[in-house]
Design a protein around this motif. Structure first.
Motif: not given
Length: 67
Positions: A49-60
């Motif tokens: 879940t931390k990895e997914i959150q980091e990917d989403l923040e990077e995409g934003m």
């Protein structure tokens, strides 16, 4: 009494009964093994879940740079 989300109100005798049933079903020797496996599973879930959150923040951030 303790309130645990979907479980509802659980008192001391109920917790003791649940622990006794678990010991009877799995045996005292298997409980530490089960707890380690549960801990590993929780850790892997948290990491994912931390990895997914980091990917989403990077995409934003990338999207904001394009705008």
């Amino acid at each position: 009494m303790t309130t645990l989300g979907f479980i509802g109100n659980i008192g001391g005798p109920s917790v003791i009964l649940i622990i006794l049933v678990i010991i009877l079903l799995f045996g005292a020797k298997r409980i530490p093994e089960l707890a380690r496996g549960l801990g590993r599973g929780i850790r892997e879930f948290r990491d994912a879940t931390k990895e997914i959150q980091e990917d989403l923040e990077e995409g934003m951030k990338e999207k904001k740079k394009k705008d």
